[in-house]
Write a protein that holds these residues in place. Structure first.
Motif, mmCIF file in Angstrom:
data_model
loop_
_atom_site.group_PDB
_atom_site.id
_atom_site.type_symbol
_atom_site.label_atom_id
_atom_site.label_comp_id
_atom_site.label_asym_id
_atom_site.label_seq_id
_atom_site.Cartn_x
_atom_site.Cartn_y
_atom_site.Cartn_z
ATOM 1 N N LEU A 70 32.247 23.696 14.877
ATOM 2 C CA LEU A 70 33.276 22.779 14.400
ATOM 3 C C LEU A 70 33.110 22.483 12.906
ATOM 4 O O LEU A 70 34.102 22.331 12.184
ATOM 5 N N ILE A 71 31.861 22.407 12.447
ATOM 6 C CA ILE A 71 31.606 22.206 11.015
ATOM 7 C C ILE A 71 32.163 23.385 10.223
ATOM 8 O O ILE A 71 32.882 23.208 9.226
ATOM 9 N N GLY A 72 31.834 24.600 10.654
ATOM 10 C CA GLY A 72 32.335 25.782 9.961
ATOM 11 C C GLY A 72 33.850 25.832 9.949
ATOM 12 O O GLY A 72 34.469 26.141 8.922
ATOM 13 N N MET A 73 34.468 25.518 11.074
ATOM 14 C CA MET A 73 35.927 25.529 11.170
ATOM 15 C C MET A 73 36.541 24.487 10.233
ATOM 16 O O MET A 73 37.479 24.789 9.483
ATOM 17 N N ALA A 74 36.007 23.257 10.282
ATOM 18 C CA ALA A 74 36.577 22.177 9.473
ATOM 19 C C ALA A 74 36.380 22.433 7.980
ATOM 20 O O ALA A 74 37.263 22.133 7.173
ATOM 21 N N VAL A 75 35.229 22.990 7.609
ATOM 22 C CA VAL A 75 34.982 23.310 6.198
ATOM 23 C C VAL A 75 35.963 24.384 5.732
ATOM 24 O O VAL A 75 36.557 24.286 4.649
ATOM 25 N N ALA A 76 36.154 25.418 6.542
ATOM 26 C CA ALA A 76 37.088 26.492 6.175
ATOM 27 C C ALA A 76 38.512 25.949 6.015
ATOM 28 O O ALA A 76 39.239 26.341 5.100
ATOM 29 N N LEU A 77 38.896 25.034 6.891
ATOM 30 C CA LEU A 77 40.240 24.445 6.801
ATOM 31 C C LEU A 77 40.384 23.574 5.560
ATOM 32 O O LEU A 77 41.486 23.461 5.002
ATOM 33 N N GLN A 78 39.285 22.963 5.119
ATOM 34 C CA GLN A 78 39.330 22.183 3.882
ATOM 35 C C GLN A 78 39.726 23.079 2.701
ATOM 36 O O GLN A 78 40.376 22.619 1.761
ATOM 37 N N PHE A 79 39.333 24.352 2.767
ATOM 38 C CA PHE A 79 39.647 25.294 1.689
ATOM 39 C C PHE A 79 40.959 26.044 1.937
ATOM 40 O O PHE A 79 41.281 26.978 1.219
ATOM 41 N N LYS A 80 41.692 25.639 3.006
ATOM 42 C CA LYS A 80 42.984 26.237 3.339
ATOM 43 C C LYS A 80 42.874 27.745 3.566
ATOM 44 O O LYS A 80 43.705 28.543 3.088
ATOM 45 N N MET A 81 41.851 28.140 4.299
ATOM 46 C CA MET A 81 41.663 29.552 4.605
ATOM 47 C C MET A 81 42.629 30.002 5.699
ATOM 48 O O MET A 81 43.084 29.193 6.518
ATOM 49 N N LYS A 82 42.909 31.288 5.735
ATOM 50 C CA LYS A 82 43.743 31.833 6.800
ATOM 51 C C LYS A 82 42.921 31.927 8.087
ATOM 52 O O LYS A 82 41.686 31.819 8.067
ATOM 53 N N SER A 83 43.600 32.155 9.202
ATOM 54 C CA SER A 83 42.950 32.054 10.512
ATOM 55 C C SER A 83 41.756 32.994 10.668
ATOM 56 O O SER A 83 40.732 32.621 11.259
ATOM 57 N N LEU A 84 41.859 34.210 10.143
ATOM 58 C CA LEU A 84 40.745 35.149 10.253
ATOM 59 C C LEU A 84 39.504 34.601 9.565
ATOM 60 O O LEU A 84 38.400 34.610 10.139
ATOM 61 N N ASP A 85 39.661 34.100 8.354
ATOM 62 C CA ASP A 85 38.518 33.588 7.601
ATOM 63 C C ASP A 85 37.965 32.303 8.223
ATOM 64 O O ASP A 85 36.759 32.065 8.192
ATOM 65 N N VAL A 86 38.850 31.473 8.789
ATOM 66 C CA VAL A 86 38.386 30.265 9.481
ATOM 67 C C VAL A 86 37.470 30.651 10.634
ATOM 68 O O VAL A 86 36.384 30.085 10.816
ATOM 69 N N GLY A 87 37.902 31.633 11.411
ATOM 70 C CA GLY A 87 37.082 32.080 12.539
ATOM 71 C C GLY A 87 35.750 32.667 12.098
ATOM 72 O O GLY A 87 34.708 32.402 12.694
ATOM 73 N N VAL A 88 35.769 33.455 11.027
ATOM 74 C CA VAL A 88 34.542 34.084 10.525
ATOM 75 C C VAL A 88 33.544 33.042 10.034
ATOM 76 O O VAL A 88 32.356 33.094 10.360
ATOM 77 N N VAL A 89 34.025 32.085 9.237
ATOM 78 C CA VAL A 89 33.141 31.027 8.729
ATOM 79 C C VAL A 89 32.581 30.192 9.879
ATOM 80 O O VAL A 89 31.390 29.853 9.905
#
Length: 414
Positions: A102-121
């Motif tokens: 959840l931390i990785g997901m929320a951090v990635a969303l803070q940077f407005k990443m696309k879904s693939l990158d959100v999942g990877v992070v």
């Protein structure tokens, strides 16, 4: 009377709805397109740090709150003896093991990443932070889920607590930076990103995170032990200081639960941290009920202290009342040996998690974390009576006597 928009005249009777629709359409048309994360994104250190911190706080709260709040409701309502309650409890407990994800997901969303990158992070953060451990089970081991014996050696994965939150934050930051580098210099792997990103970025960063995890763990453990040592050497001053620190943290964007988990704050340190949150809650309630709508005051009582940040930051001198109330409230923590766990340290009155934990012996909590429990009479005195008295003392000193602020300074909508 008529109102004009794009050359069309509207009658007074119909104008309001039409005008609202027109304004909404124009606002939508003129709204700037969302800026998606790319290699051209400007990564400034301060902004980068804040987004990692903010995303981590969100991820921690999503993972911790459901289990912590429902734990005693399920236990004392009788739901725990039913299949429904047992399954619900298991699901909510599993949230805790998903905190790094959840931390990785929320951090990635803070940077407005696309879904693939959100999942990877998110995956890279999850595998590197110790909330899920694995080991090779020998041939013939009994699978407790299927009830069958293994015909060959196999990896067994075990969900084990929240892992190392600090390492999760570090790995999520590394994963974001590596994703930015790939996007900037390798065009995000182009058409094969769906294959290469999970393998090279997710797997690679995850492996690096797992390698540094023991060293990060040593540092966080040392910090926790240092706090524990000081609380043993000088329990009253340390309880007061910890309470004062968390009284301020709860009114900032920083997560009290995240800080407590990061340094494994337990025992008296955890009790003092929770009491600091309680002290700030009481001071806010004393002022809010005089000037705000009932809903705002109820929201504060239920845990929405951070929602008062605009008022507090507009007049920082109000924090003095939080500090004084917390210092007074922290004294009984040391005197009565009020303890808690890293999970309950940042809650205060939210779900009554901290007060209940200080009274009820939980078989899942080892004695190294908590070894003393108070009775209900002491709990009422320490968690309710003394903080309320401390809150009114702080209110009298800083509002009535020194006139540094008035309740109107806390007027706000939530």
């Amino acid at each position: 009377m008529s109102i004009k928009a794009e050359g069309e005249k509207w009658s007074a009777k119909e104008s309001q709805d039409l005008r609202n629709e027109e304004y909404a359409r124009k606002a939508k048309e003129n709204a700037p397109a969302p800026v998606e994360f790319s290699g051209q994104t400007d990564l400034r250190l301060k902004d980068f740090f804040f987004k990692v911190l903010s995303g981590s706080a969100q991820g921690i709260l999503i993972g911790v709150l459901p289990s912590a709040v429902m734990k005693y409701i399920i236990q004392y309502s009788g739901l725990g003896t039913t299949a429904f309650g047992a399954n619900l409890s298991a699901i909510l407990t599993l949230f805790t093991s998903l905190i790094p994800f959840l931390i990785g997901m929320a951090v990635a969303l803070q940077f407005k990443m696309k879904s693939l990158d959100v999942g990877v992070v998110a995956i890279a953060t999850a595998v590197a932070s110790g909330s899920i451990k694995w080991a090779v089970a020998p041939k013939g081991w009994l699978n407790p889920v299927t009830g069958l014996n293994s015909v060959a050696p196999a990896n067994v994965y075990i969900a084990s607590g929240a892992g190392d939150v600090i390492n999760a934050m570090i790995v999520s930051a590394i994963a974001v930076f590596v994703t930015w580098l790939v996007a900037r210099y390798l065009k995000g792997f182009g058409s094969v990103a769906i294959i290469l990103s999970p393998i090279l970025v997710g797997g690679g960063v995850g492996l690096v995170g797992k390698m540094i995890a023991p060293y990060v763990g040593d540092v966080t453990t040392w910090i926790g032990q240092l706090v524990e040592t000081f609380t043993k050497l000088a329990p009253i001053p340390m309880a007061m200081l910890i309470a004062m620190a968390f009284a301020i943290i709860i009114i900032t964007p920083v997560s009290t639960v995240g800080i407590a988990l990061a340094i494994s704050l337990s025992g008296i340190g955890s009790g003092a941290a929770a009491m600091g949150v309680v002290a700030t809650t009481i001071v806010l309630l004393i002022n809010s009920w005089k000037v705000n709508k009932p809903g705002v005051t109820v929201a504060i009582a239920l845990g929405a202290m951070k929602g008062m940040m605009p008022s507090v930051f507009a007049k920082p001198v109000t924090m003095l009342s939080f500090l004084l109330a917390a210092a007074i409230s922290g004294i009984p923590v040391a005197l009565f040996n009020i303890q808690g766990t890293p999970t309950t340290a940042g809650f205060g009155y939210i779900g009554l998690v901290s007060p209940i934990q200080s009274m009820v012996k939980d078989p899942t909590v080892p004695s190294t974390v908590m070894n003393h429990f108070i009775n209900p009479a002491i709990a009422v005195l320490a968690w309710l009576v003394i903080p309320i008295i401390a809150g009114f003392i702080a209110q009298f000193v800083f509002s009535k006597l020194l006139k540094l602020y008035t309740p109107m300074d806390f007027q706000q909508e939530l």
